[in-house]
Scaffold this motif. Structure first.
Motif, PDB file in Angstrom:
ATOM      1  N   TRP A  21       0.826  -1.213   0.000  1.00 33.33           N
ATOM      2  CA  TRP A  21       0.000   0.000   0.000  1.00 33.33           C
ATOM      3  C   TRP A  21       0.855   1.255   0.000  1.00 33.33           C
ATOM      4  N   SER A  22       1.857   1.292   0.862  1.00 35.53           N
ATOM      5  CA  SER A  22       2.688   2.500   0.946  1.00 35.53           C
ATOM      6  C   SER A  22       3.513   2.694  -0.325  1.00 35.53           C
ATOM      7  N   ILE A  26       3.033   6.125  -2.453  1.00 45.99           N
ATOM      8  CA  ILE A  26       4.176   7.014  -2.648  1.00 45.99           C
ATOM      9  C   ILE A  26       4.528   7.140  -4.120  1.00 45.99           C
TER      10      ILE A  26
END
Length: 75
Positions: A21-22, A26
């Motif tokens: 997810w990150s 990003i």
């Protein structure tokens, strides 16, 4: 021992999902098209670790819950 395998597999699976997810967020917010493609490719290869860890968590969870009388566990 089975409890430790279950906890480790669940923690690993949750950590991998959080990393996916990150990395997606990003790269989509701040990255170029090449960086987005690299993040998506890395996620695809990371599935080779995610799928077995979730399978181990499921199998060990089922074995730990075997014979329990609570309706939540039986479900």
């Amino acid at each position: 021992m089975l409890t430790q395998f279950h906890a480790a597999a669940g923690t690993l699976g949750l950590t991998i999902i959080a990393l996916f997810w990150s990395a997606t967020a990003i790269s989509e917010l701040f990255g170029t098209a090449e960086q987005i493609a690299l993040a998506k490719t890395a996620i695809l290869y990371g599935m080779a670790l995610l799928i077995p860890s979730l399978a181990v968590a499921g199998i060990t969870g089922a074995r730990l819950g075997k014979g329990m009388k609570l309706p939540q566990v039986a479900a």
